[in-house]
Each structure stands twice: as C-alpha cells, then as structure tokens.
Design an enzyme around this catalytic site. Structure first.
Site, mmCIF file in Angstrom:
data_model
loop_
_atom_site.group_PDB
_atom_site.id
_atom_site.type_symbol
_atom_site.label_atom_id
_atom_site.label_comp_id
_atom_site.label_asym_id
_atom_site.label_seq_id
_atom_site.Cartn_x
_atom_site.Cartn_y
_atom_site.Cartn_z
ATOM 1 N N ASP A 98 7.509 3.637 -9.449
ATOM 2 C CA ASP A 98 6.480 4.437 -8.775
ATOM 3 C C ASP A 98 6.542 5.873 -9.323
ATOM 4 O OD1 ASP A 98 4.892 5.881 -7.040
ATOM 5 O OD2 ASP A 98 5.644 4.922 -5.225
ATOM 6 N N GLU A 142 -1.895 -2.176 10.589
ATOM 7 C CA GLU A 142 -3.214 -1.535 10.634
ATOM 8 C C GLU A 142 -4.162 -2.310 9.728
ATOM 9 O OE1 GLU A 142 -2.943 2.634 9.710
ATOM 10 O OE2 GLU A 142 -1.486 3.014 11.309
ATOM 11 N N LYS A 161 0.839 -1.202 0.000
ATOM 12 C CA LYS A 161 0.000 0.000 0.000
ATOM 13 C C LYS A 161 0.881 1.263 0.000
ATOM 14 C CE LYS A 161 -3.741 1.771 2.954
ATOM 15 N NZ LYS A 161 -3.067 2.898 3.575
ATOM 16 N N GLY A 162 0.344 2.381 -0.469
ATOM 17 C CA GLY A 162 1.114 3.637 -0.482
ATOM 18 C C GLY A 162 1.448 4.105 0.928
ATOM 19 N N GLY A 163 2.662 4.597 1.123
ATOM 20 C CA GLY A 163 3.049 5.197 2.403
ATOM 21 C C GLY A 163 3.468 4.239 3.504
ATOM 22 N N VAL A 164 3.782 2.972 3.139
ATOM 23 C CA VAL A 164 4.173 2.017 4.188
ATOM 24 C C VAL A 164 5.695 1.847 4.298
ATOM 25 C CG1 VAL A 164 2.009 0.715 4.159
ATOM 26 C CG2 VAL A 164 3.871 0.014 2.637
ATOM 27 N N LYS A 209 7.855 1.303 1.267
ATOM 28 C CA LYS A 209 8.372 0.385 0.234
ATOM 29 C C LYS A 209 9.743 0.825 -0.273
ATOM 30 C CE LYS A 209 4.973 0.905 -2.608
ATOM 31 N NZ LYS A 209 4.108 1.781 -1.808
ATOM 32 N N THR A 210 9.885 2.143 -0.512
ATOM 33 C CA THR A 210 11.143 2.647 -1.084
ATOM 34 C C THR A 210 12.295 2.429 -0.109
ATOM 35 O OG1 THR A 210 9.917 4.269 -2.364
ATOM 36 C CG2 THR A 210 12.266 4.663 -2.089
ATOM 37 N N THR A 211 12.049 2.693 1.177
ATOM 38 C CA THR A 211 13.092 2.468 2.195
ATOM 39 C C THR A 211 13.488 0.991 2.202
ATOM 40 O OG1 THR A 211 12.203 4.268 3.528
ATOM 41 C CG2 THR A 211 13.625 2.703 4.662
#
Length: 358
Positions: free
Chosen positions: A58, A227, A29-32, A34-36
C-alpha cells in the site's frame, strides 16, 4: 448444525491451522483496518510457523505506524520477535533503480506508456527477491481494492506490454537498431536484451500466479466494516477473486459496535441498528465463509502490545461485557446513573456557588 455454529462464531483459526499456506493476502476498501488485521494475522502466524514476512504494498505504508517501527524495502526483524519480519514496497517503479540511460531508461519510458506495467515490473522484482528468501509464510497488506485487483491482473498486463514491444519491434525494428548504433548505445539496448528482461519478469509472475491459484498455498482475507459501501466493495472483491480463481473463505468485519454500554445513547442505538442490517446481509451472502467480528475500540491500535491484545478476538469470538435484560446489566446501569447523578449535583452546586459569589 455444528458447521453452521462455527461459521456464525467465526475466527481465523482455519488460516493458522492450514500448514501448507505460503501466501496470505489481506485486502478491502481503504480505511477499514487492513494493516491492523494483516499485522495481527502475522503475529498469530509466528506462533505456529518458523518464520513470517509481512509485506505492505500500500503506498500509504501504515505498517510502520502499526508496529511503531520504521520499515523499508529490505525485510527487517520486528522488535519483540525472533521470527517476524516486515518490509514496505512501493508499487511504483522506484526512481533510484532506474537510470536515464540505455535499457533501464527505455524500460522506464515503456512503463509509463503501458498502464499498470510499472506496478507489474516492480511487483515481479519484489517477488524475485521474496522467492530467494526462506520464509514459511508471507502476509500481504495490500493497497485498497482497485490496486489489489490490478495486482492480480499483472500477468496479463505484462503480456500486453510484451505484445506492444513486439509490435514496435516489427514496425520500427530497422530504424531502432540503426538509432542504437548511431547513438552508440551498444548491445545492452538491443531488442533481445529488452525482451529478455520483460520475459524474465513475466516468467516469475506466471510462476507465482500458479501458486496464487492453488488454495493449498494461497488464501485471501477480506476486511470490511458493516456499512453499505464496504459490503458492496467486498462483494466486488469476492467476485473478482472467484474470477481469478483465488481462494477466499475469511471475512473480518471491523469496527462493530456492540450493545454493551450501561447508559443507552440514541446515536449508538441508531448505529447498532444500521450495522446489524449489514452484518445480517454479510451472513446471508457469505454463509460458507468464516466471519470474524471485531469491536469498535475507543483508542487506536498502535504498537505490538495493542496488536497482541486485539489478536485474542481473532481466535476467540468477541463477547460483549454486558447482556441486555440481565440482573447484572440493570444493576450496572443503576450504579452508572447514580454516579452520573452525583457528578451532576456536584457541578450544579459549584455553579450555584460561583453565581452567589459573583
């Protein structure tokens, strides 16, 4: 029993130890984060592989922010490494690659007419490029879940595109060839040229798709947070990956709050309780997955040093600095409370002085 402990602890060592891996997808999902996670995975892979390429598909392109270095659609060596390269690819067809005339112009129009074909063709072009390069392993920092699932459907999307072109050719073939002659567009605009281009892309995608379905060559890492929505999205993602026969046996749960603050907070206590409920569900649903838990940090993870620092928790499970109910924990709580009391007394004294002077 030993296998259970390994799953409960959870690291990404299995990915680092799988020498045959060629493609590693990181999604969720967005903002979890992924990039890190994809940046750290690529850093860890540089220690066991000859050369690593990390690609962001992305549109947000956070890879440049993570490494604090500007990346483009050309693979660039990451500062501080001799074998790590990064590139950012726009999943949409790039405008400067398409002229308004002839075959390219028609293909551009076609991509707008068939949903998903623009991304499919752009992805095919990128894969063609990547296949000509000799990287040991390629890490994909993918777009949020919906885009990722579309990416996996590209072969069938292109199939549909080809069918539409063939249908158009069969219905309007005569008019089409007359029009091309009339406007003097020449041979590059004939049906064979168009179909050849689309077929070529389809072949590349099908070839890569075969590799994606091979668990020896490809794996998918699901990143989430503890969540409800993220749990739901992960479940959907895992089901879709199973449907597409793509291997997935790693879940990274990011932003976990560990109970290690000396002074208790009602808010933190409530969040920890809520998170634990979903963490338990993750373990219940994915008992055959390697589940890695990462702590919620007080600061952003930016730059190579910060990424390296966090990478230790990918290979060794995070251990809270405090354990509730121990002598050390109670001693630390007392010393923290004393310190806070001293600070409060000093502030009260300062306020009283100010009041008297006024």
């Amino acid at each position: 029993m030993a296998a259970e402990v390994e799953v409960l602890e959870g690291t990404v060592r299995n990915i680092l130890e799988q020498e045959t891996l060629k493609w590693v997808f990181v999604g969720g999902k967005g903002g979890v984060g992924k990039t890190t996670c994809s940046s750290i995975l690529s850093i860890l892979l540089t220690q066991v592989r000859q050369s690593v390429l990390v690609i962001s598909t992305d549109p947000a392109h956070n890879l440049s922010d993570a490494f604090q270095q500007r990346f483009t659609k050309i693979p660039t060596l990451v500062h501080g490494f001799s074998n790590l390269y990064a590139m950012e690819v726009d999943p949409k067809m790039e405008e400067d690659n398409l002229s308004d005339e002839g075959l390219e112009g028609f293909l551009s129009e076609l991509t707008n007419a068939i949903p998903g074909v623009d991304e499919a063709m752009s992805f095919a072009e990128m894969l063609k490029l990547v296949q000509t390069m000799d990287y040991s392993v390629i890490v994909f920092d993918t777009a949020p879940t919906g885009h990722t699932l579309r990416l996996l459907q590209f072969p069938s999307t292109l199939e549909k595109g080809l069918e539409k072109v063939m249908a158009l050719k069969n219905r309007f073939g005569g008019i089409f060839s007359q029009a091309t002659r009339l406007f003097g567009l020449g041979d590059e605009f004939n049906e064979d040229a168009m179909l050849g281009k689309l077929e070529g892309m389809k072949d590349v995608i099908e070839q890569v798709n075969k590799q994606f379905k091979d668990p020896d060559l490809t794996t998918f890492v699901c990143v989430c947070i503890p969540e409800f929505l993220s749990l739901y999205e992960t479940e959907r993602l895992v089901q879709e990956l199973t449907k597409f026969e793509i291997d997935a046996h790693n879940i990274i749960i990011n932003q976990v709050i560990f109970d290690e603050e000396a002074v208790e907070s009602k808010l933190l206590k409530a969040r920890i309780k809520m998170q634990q409920k979903y963490i338990d569900q993750f373990y219940l649903l994915y008992d055959d997955f390697h589940i890695t838990k990462l702590p919620l940090l007080p600061e952003e993870v930016c730059g190579v040093e910060a990424l390296r620092k966090l990478s230790q928790h990918f290979v060794t499970p995070y251990k809270p600095s405090l354990t509730r109910g121990t002598v050390e924990e109670v001693q630390q709580r007392i010393s923290t409370l004393r310190l806070q009391l001293e600070e409060a007394e000093l502030e009260l004294e300062r306020l009283q002085k100010g009041k008297e002077e006024a």
